[in-house]
Design an enzyme around this catalytic site. Structure first.
Site, short mmCIF file in Angstrom:
data_model
loop_
_atom_site.label_atom_id
_atom_site.label_comp_id
_atom_site.label_asym_id
_atom_site.label_seq_id
_atom_site.Cartn_x
_atom_site.Cartn_y
_atom_site.Cartn_z
N LYS A 1 -18.47 -25.89 -2.69
CA LYS A 1 -17.87 -25.50 -1.41
C LYS A 1 -18.45 -24.16 -0.91
CE LYS A 1 -14.60 -28.80 -1.42
NZ LYS A 1 -14.83 -29.58 -2.65
C1 LIG Z 1 -14.71 -30.91 -2.98
C2 LIG Z 1 -15.37 -31.33 -4.22
C3 LIG Z 1 -15.92 -32.62 -4.37
C4 LIG Z 1 -15.83 -33.67 -3.28
O1 LIG Z 1 -16.56 -33.34 -2.15
P1 LIG Z 1 -16.22 -34.02 -0.75
O2 LIG Z 1 -17.06 -33.33 0.24
O3 LIG Z 1 -14.75 -33.81 -0.53
O4 LIG Z 1 -16.54 -35.47 -0.91
C5 LIG Z 1 -16.57 -32.92 -5.55
N1 LIG Z 1 -16.65 -32.02 -6.56
C6 LIG Z 1 -16.13 -30.79 -6.46
C7 LIG Z 1 -16.24 -29.85 -7.61
C8 LIG Z 1 -15.48 -30.39 -5.29
O5 LIG Z 1 -14.96 -29.16 -5.19
#
Ligand SMILES: *Cc1c(COP(=O)(O)O)cnc(C)c1O
Length: 493
Positions: free
Chosen positions: A113
């Site tokens: 993120k």
């Molecule tokens: C948010 C997240 C995901 C999923 O990503 P999306 O964009 O919601 O599909 C996968 N792994 C981790 C560690 C995340 O924080």
């Protein structure tokens, strides 16, 4: 280059500049912003793969955010991608055996993120100035664990902004929770809700669409925006690392220019994988997307049947950031494969809201052939971490392990010689209980002790941002029910 404007997936009414779409976060009709006409890259692939991460970011962001000047974008990129990351590459590609892992967790909160949330606050700041907004911007965010901290990190103490984060009290890891509840900054509010991520996300969407509430806040001098991947300002920066991993494969001599590759993406809200789909639309040579879910496998069912059915219990798993039944960004994908048909989209989304289910038409199902869906159970996730550790002395977190397991099954089932990149979305130190269970189940204690033990065992430094996390004072201890969310928001403002 032409101007790129944005419209809602659910209507063909107004269109907006990128900066306006970023500030709004979500369209007033509940739809998501998408480009009216999908842009093209201004340079050839050959040229684009000569660029480093920040140069690539400038190119991709410049392609989509056409009302930002080059100076403005450079400012945002410099503020976002710097020594806050503990890798100079920002997103290094690591080869282990025949597998390639794109490590997206070298930012301040140890999850992918950060790749987008380190830049979003600056995009919002610039957008606000550009649109002569003299109100304070309130970032309202639902998190499945990682978005919350990454957004707090980006917005805390930023003048002219406030940030409110809702997380599922019982649905995040100990480390994730502690990262959020110790957040400093007068302008931050973190609240646990009795419910799931889906409850938090729909609660936030409701507040966004609550006209009375918006009027009240407007009178007080506030406007809302979103840090979730429903915000186009978060989605577009994620396209960059798809190009960047291709570049690294080229530089490593693993592929020829133009050769198609696959990506395996651990998926929850469909944001990360959608950014990959956008990269493909821009011309990046991608063949297949392998969409990996945990046992909350709505997307697996959808890809295989064309029916999206959220009428099931959400299961809390060891990959909590993917414990999601309502994948918001799928809406953008559907819009695309419906040939930009807002009426169709509105129909599906109404059906989803009212009945919890919809089925796409045959022509749309036919356009999903590039997507392969798979899922992994909690046990398979732990086994995958153990297997990769034993084979390569390399440690994955649980989300990456879900992707690994799904890809491993895919390559056994499908004969496909394309190179494959696994998106590695979090540091193993963020989920120490599951990782310890997989590689050495004699490790005891709470998550913080396990982090220390793992660091010794693996001979890896504890990432600086979780090093003394257990000693930080807890600042946020509020919890509420879903129906109280808007009350807490009003109180805080
Ligand atoms: C948010 C997240 C995901 C999923 O990503 P999306 O964009 O919601 O599909 C996968 N792994 C981790 C560690 C995340 O924080």
């Amino acid at each position: 280059m032409g101007k790129v404007l944005y419209k809602s997936t659910r209507s063909d009414g107004n269109s907006f500049e990128a900066s306006e779409a970023i500030l709004k976060g979500i369209s007033e009709d509940g739809g998501l912003f998408v480009p009216v006409v999908f842009p093209k890259l201004g340079v050839s692939l050959e040229e684009i793969f000569k660029l480093n991460y920040k140069e690539l970011a400038l190119n991709i962001l410049g392609t989509f955010f056409t009302d930002f000047s080059e100076e403005e974008l450079k400012y945002c990129i410099d503020k976002a991608y710097n020594d806050k990351f503990d890798s100079e590459l920002f997103a290094p590609l690591i080869k282990k055996g025949e597998d390639f892992f794109l490590e997206l967790y070298h930012g301040p909160t140890l999850a992918f993120k950060d790749m987008a949330l380190s830049i979003l606050p600056y995009l919002i700041k610039v957008a606000s100035k550009k649109n002569e907004i003299n109100k304070d911007i309130v970032i309202l965010t639902a998190t499945s664990g990682d978005t919350g901290k990454a957004a707090l990190e980006g917005f805390a103490k930023v003048p002219g902004t406030k940030i409110i984060v809702f997380y599922p009290s019982k649905g995040v890891s100990e480390i994730q929770k502690r990262q959020m509840v110790t957040q400093e900054g007068e302008n931050t509010l973190v609240i646990g809700i009795d419910g799931s991520f889906d409850d938090a996300q729909s609660g936030v969407k409701n507040i966004f669409n609550d006209k009375k509430m918006l009027e009240k806040l407007d009178a007080k001098g506030y406007i809302f925006s979103s840090a979730n991947s429903i915000n186009i300002g978060r989605l577009i920066p994620q396209i960059v690392y798809y190009f960047y991993s291709y570049k690294q494969l080229l530089d490593m001599g693993e592929i020829e220019l133009g050769e198609k590759i696959n990506f395996t993406v651990p998926t929850g809200n469909f944001g990360n994988i959608l950014a990959g789909f956008y990269a493909k639309k821009l011309g990046l040579p991608i063949d297949k997307f392998i969409c990996a879910s945990n046992v909350n496998n709505v997307l697996f069912d959808f890809i295989n049947s064309g029916t999206y059915n959220k009428r099931r219990e959400l299961i809390v798993t060891n990959s909590p950031s993917m414990d999601i039944l309502l994948s918001s960004n799928l809406e953008r994908f559907l819009y695309d494969i419906s040939d930009s048909n807002s009426d169709i989209l509105k129909g599906y989304m109404n059906s989803l809201a009212d009945e919890g289910i919809y089925t796409v038409n045959a022509s749309m199902l036919n356009k999903m052939k590039d997507f392969y869906g798979g899922f992994a159970s909690e046990e398979e996730t732990i086994e995958a971490i153990a297997k990769v550790y034993k084979s390569y002395n390399y440690v994955m977190d649980t989300h990456t392990a879900v992707a690994y397991k799904v890809y491993d099954s895919y390559r056994k089932k499908v004969s496909d010689t394309n190179k494959n990149v696994i998106l590695s979305t979090a540091s193993p130190f963020k989920f120490p209980s599951s990782v310890a269970k997989a590689i050495d189940n004699t490790i005891e204690g709470d998550d913080f002790q396990k982090v220390k033990e793992l660091s010794l065992l693996l001979n890896l430094d504890i990432p600086r941002n979780i090093k003394d996390l257990d000693k930080k004072p807890i600042i946020h201890n509020k919890t509420c029910s879903r129906s109280q969310m808007s009350i807490f928001v009003e109180q805080f403002l």
